[in-house]
Design a protein around this motif. Structure first.
Motif, PDB file in Angstrom:
ATOM      1  N   ILE A   1       0.904  -1.336   0.070  1.00  0.00           N
ATOM      2  CA  ILE A   1       0.143   0.054  -0.065  1.00  0.00           C
ATOM      3  C   ILE A   1       0.876   1.343   0.106  1.00  0.00           C
ATOM      4  CG2 ILE A   1      -0.252   0.078   2.561  1.00  0.00           C
ATOM      5  CD1 ILE A   1      -3.255   0.928   2.162  1.00  0.00           C
ATOM      6  N   ARG A   2       0.573   2.418  -0.770  1.00  0.00           N
ATOM      7  CA  ARG A   2       1.350   3.548  -0.702  1.00  0.00           C
ATOM      8  C   ARG A   2      -0.111   4.728  -0.957  1.00  0.00           C
ATOM      9  NH1 ARG A   2       5.632   6.241  -1.757  1.00  0.00           N
ATOM     10  NH2 ARG A   2       7.079   4.409  -2.108  1.00  0.00           N
ATOM     11  N   ARG A   3       0.466   5.464  -0.074  1.00  0.00           N
ATOM     12  CA  ARG A   3      -0.420   6.742  -0.137  1.00  0.00           C
ATOM     13  C   ARG A   3      -0.342   7.636  -1.400  1.00  0.00           C
ATOM     14  NH1 ARG A   3      -0.789  11.993   3.900  1.00  0.00           N
ATOM     15  NH2 ARG A   3       0.587  12.587   2.652  1.00  0.00           N
ATOM     16  N   ARG A   4      -1.563   7.881  -2.181  1.00  0.00           N
ATOM     17  CA  ARG A   4      -1.451   8.611  -3.236  1.00  0.00           C
ATOM     18  C   ARG A   4      -1.679   9.902  -2.991  1.00  0.00           C
ATOM     19  NH1 ARG A   4      -5.727   8.412  -8.186  1.00  0.00           N
ATOM     20  NH2 ARG A   4      -6.559  10.191  -7.212  1.00  0.00           N
ATOM     21  N   ASP A   5      -2.641  10.311  -2.060  1.00  0.00           N
ATOM     22  CA  ASP A   5      -2.944  11.659  -1.604  1.00  0.00           C
ATOM     23  C   ASP A   5      -3.890  11.569  -0.238  1.00  0.00           C
ATOM     24  OD1 ASP A   5      -5.514  12.045  -3.994  1.00  0.00           O
ATOM     25  OD2 ASP A   5      -5.869  11.465  -2.047  1.00  0.00           O
ATOM     26  N   SER A   6      -4.184  12.502   0.509  1.00  0.00           N
ATOM     27  CA  SER A   6      -4.733  12.598   1.678  1.00  0.00           C
ATOM     28  C   SER A   6      -5.858  11.619   1.916  1.00  0.00           C
ATOM     29  CB  SER A   6      -4.941  13.966   2.130  1.00  0.00           C
ATOM     30  OG  SER A   6      -5.998  14.772   1.276  1.00  0.00           O
TER      31      SER A   6
ATOM     32  N   ALA B   1       9.229  -1.761   4.286  1.00  0.00           N
ATOM     33  CA  ALA B   1       9.174  -0.302   3.987  1.00  0.00           C
ATOM     34  C   ALA B   1      10.088  -0.060   2.954  1.00  0.00           C
ATOM     35  CB  ALA B   1       9.541   0.508   5.126  1.00  0.00           C
ATOM     36  N   ASP B   2       9.494   0.606   2.008  1.00  0.00           N
ATOM     37  CA  ASP B   2      10.210   0.925   0.806  1.00  0.00           C
ATOM     38  C   ASP B   2      10.164   2.670   0.660  1.00  0.00           C
ATOM     39  OD1 ASP B   2       9.480   0.857  -2.653  1.00  0.00           O
ATOM     40  OD2 ASP B   2      11.226   1.863  -1.819  1.00  0.00           O
ATOM     41  N   LEU B   3      11.352   3.126   1.073  1.00  0.00           N
ATOM     42  CA  LEU B   3      11.566   4.761   1.041  1.00  0.00           C
ATOM     43  C   LEU B   3      11.739   5.359  -0.167  1.00  0.00           C
ATOM     44  CD1 LEU B   3      12.114   3.608   3.899  1.00  0.00           C
ATOM     45  CD2 LEU B   3      13.449   5.463   4.170  1.00  0.00           C
ATOM     46  N   VAL B   4      11.648   4.699  -1.528  1.00  0.00           N
ATOM     47  CA  VAL B   4      11.662   5.206  -2.759  1.00  0.00           C
ATOM     48  C   VAL B   4      10.339   6.058  -3.013  1.00  0.00           C
ATOM     49  CG1 VAL B   4      12.129   5.141  -5.132  1.00  0.00           C
ATOM     50  CG2 VAL B   4      13.647   4.097  -3.311  1.00  0.00           C
ATOM     51  N   PRO B   5      10.310   7.270  -3.374  1.00  0.00           N
ATOM     52  CA  PRO B   5       8.822   7.882  -3.419  1.00  0.00           C
ATOM     53  C   PRO B   5       8.117   7.382  -4.821  1.00  0.00           C
ATOM     54  CG  PRO B   5      10.645   9.303  -3.739  1.00  0.00           C
ATOM     55  CD  PRO B   5      11.318   8.210  -3.244  1.00  0.00           C
ATOM     56  N   GLY B   6       6.945   7.226  -4.693  1.00  0.00           N
ATOM     57  CA  GLY B   6       6.502   7.059  -6.062  1.00  0.00           C
ATOM     58  C   GLY B   6       5.896   5.733  -6.746  1.00  0.00           C
ATOM     59  N   ARG B   7       6.380   4.643  -5.939  1.00  0.00           N
ATOM     60  CA  ARG B   7       6.390   3.199  -6.718  1.00  0.00           C
ATOM     61  C   ARG B   7       5.677   2.365  -5.562  1.00  0.00           C
ATOM     62  NH1 ARG B   7      12.649   1.153  -6.523  1.00  0.00           N
ATOM     63  NH2 ARG B   7      12.984   0.866  -4.385  1.00  0.00           N
ATOM     64  N   ILE B   8       4.960   1.388  -6.036  1.00  0.00           N
ATOM     65  CA  ILE B   8       4.450   0.191  -5.155  1.00  0.00           C
ATOM     66  C   ILE B   8       4.857  -1.101  -5.951  1.00  0.00           C
ATOM     67  CG2 ILE B   8       2.235   0.482  -6.477  1.00  0.00           C
ATOM     68  CD1 ILE B   8       0.795  -0.409  -3.947  1.00  0.00           C
ATOM     69  N   SER B   9       5.970  -1.424  -5.258  1.00  0.00           N
ATOM     70  CA  SER B   9       6.366  -2.539  -5.733  1.00  0.00           C
ATOM     71  C   SER B   9       6.085  -4.013  -5.200  1.00  0.00           C
ATOM     72  CB  SER B   9       7.869  -2.529  -5.692  1.00  0.00           C
ATOM     73  OG  SER B   9       8.736  -3.533  -6.055  1.00  0.00           O
ATOM     74  N   VAL B  10       6.194  -5.072  -5.945  1.00  0.00           N
ATOM     75  CA  VAL B  10       5.938  -6.425  -5.703  1.00  0.00           C
ATOM     76  C   VAL B  10       7.279  -7.043  -5.442  1.00  0.00           C
ATOM     77  CG1 VAL B  10       3.762  -6.398  -6.707  1.00  0.00           C
ATOM     78  CG2 VAL B  10       5.610  -7.547  -7.702  1.00  0.00           C
ATOM     79  N   SER B  11       8.594  -6.548  -5.450  1.00  0.00           N
ATOM     80  CA  SER B  11       9.602  -7.218  -5.195  1.00  0.00           C
ATOM     81  C   SER B  11      10.258  -6.785  -3.839  1.00  0.00           C
ATOM     82  CB  SER B  11      10.462  -6.675  -6.436  1.00  0.00           C
ATOM     83  OG  SER B  11      11.894  -7.087  -6.223  1.00  0.00           O
ATOM     84  N   ALA B  12      10.705  -7.689  -3.413  1.00  0.00           N
ATOM     85  CA  ALA B  12      11.263  -7.802  -1.832  1.00  0.00           C
ATOM     86  C   ALA B  12      12.533  -6.950  -2.089  1.00  0.00           C
ATOM     87  CB  ALA B  12      11.477  -9.101  -1.375  1.00  0.00           C
TER      88      ALA B  12
END
Length: 128
Positions: free
Chosen positions: A51-56, A101-112
């Motif tokens: 899950i990643r937040r797209r906006d508020s 947790a993935d700190l790189v902005p803008g992506r939602i990844s399925v790769s470990a």
């Protein structure tokens, strides 16, 4: 430093529900993609949900085919916590579940490989 702490695992019968929680600290939680992976004995770690937040108001989410329709993922940015609600559990869901947790902005990844921070894991066992 970054810490991810999972809770909520256990032993349940097939068909039951469990909710896993992952409390995060040491990072800007609201801007991270958060995910759950799992690893069964003798198998590779596999993606479960992210899950990643797209906006508020909107979160983006992705799920493994094996859990679609049964699992949901949510986050509470005020509590720095991500949840995995697991319904209609099956014996094949038995595994150690990891929060990541993935700190790189803008992506939602399925790769470990894209997730730089991991919890210690928590056991979920589903009996038949």
């Amino acid at each position: 430093q970054v810490q991810l702490v999972e809770s909520g695992g256990g032993l349940v019968q097939a068909g039951a529900s469990l909710r896993l929680s992952c409390a995060a600290s040491g990072l800007t939680f609201s801007s991270c993609a958060m995910a759950w992976f799992r690893q069964a004995p003798g198998k590779e770690r596999e993606f479960v949900a992210a899950i990643r937040r797209r906006d508020s108001m909107i979160n983006l989410a992705d799920f493994a085919d094996s859990v679609k329709g049964r699992f949901t993922i949510s986050r509470d940015n005020a509590k720095n916590t991500v949840y995995l609600q697991m319904n209609r559990l099956k014996p094949e869901d038995t595994a150690v579940y990891y929060c990541a947790a993935d700190l790189v902005p803008g992506r939602i990844s399925v790769s470990a490989y894209d997730y730089g921070y991991w919890g210690q894991g928590i056991q979920v066992t589903v009996s038949s």
